[in-house]
Write an enzyme that holds these catalytic residues in place. Structure first.
Site, PDB file in Angstrom:
ATOM      1  CB  CYS A   1      27.647   8.652  21.428  1.00  0.00           C
ATOM      2  SG  CYS A   1      26.344   7.931  20.423  1.00  0.00           S
TER       3      CYS A   1
ATOM      4  CB  CYS B   1      28.144   5.270  20.372  1.00  0.00           C
ATOM      5  SG  CYS B   1      27.859   6.581  19.171  1.00  0.00           S
TER       6      CYS B   1
END
Length: 102
Positions: free
Chosen positions: A31, A34
């Protein structure tokens, strides 16, 4: 204080029974947002000893992801006294997260 890796095995003791508020970052290695948020969360963990900061890898901790109905990441959740008091999805600036802790 450094970040704590949260699992289904330590979640109750580290989060639900914590005497400090706990900021949890639900994330995954694939991600992009993230990965952008990770250094911000790490700074908060180091600069705010009054809270615990935990990380949940959603690919490894499906049970915890289901418990928090995670369908988008990063998801950051603030828990106080065993109850969710605030949360957000996506990348946020450090100042936003620090305001959330107040």
């Amino acid at each position: 204080m450094s970040e704590i890796v949260l699992t289904k095995d330590n979640f109750e003791s580290e989060v639900m029974n914590s005497d400090k508020p706990v900021l949890i970052d639900f994330w995954a290695s694939w991600c992009g947002p993230c990965r952008m948020l990770a250094p911000v969360i790490a700074e908060i963990a180091e600069e705010h000893p009054e809270i615990k900061v935990g990380k949940v890898n959603v690919d490894e901790q499906e049970e915890l992801s289901d418990r928090f109905f995670v369908d988008s990441i990063p998801l950051v959740v603030l828990i106080k006294g065993g109850k969710t008091v605030d949360s957000f999805i996506g990348f946020k600036q450090k100042s936003y997260i620090e305001n959330m802790l107040k």
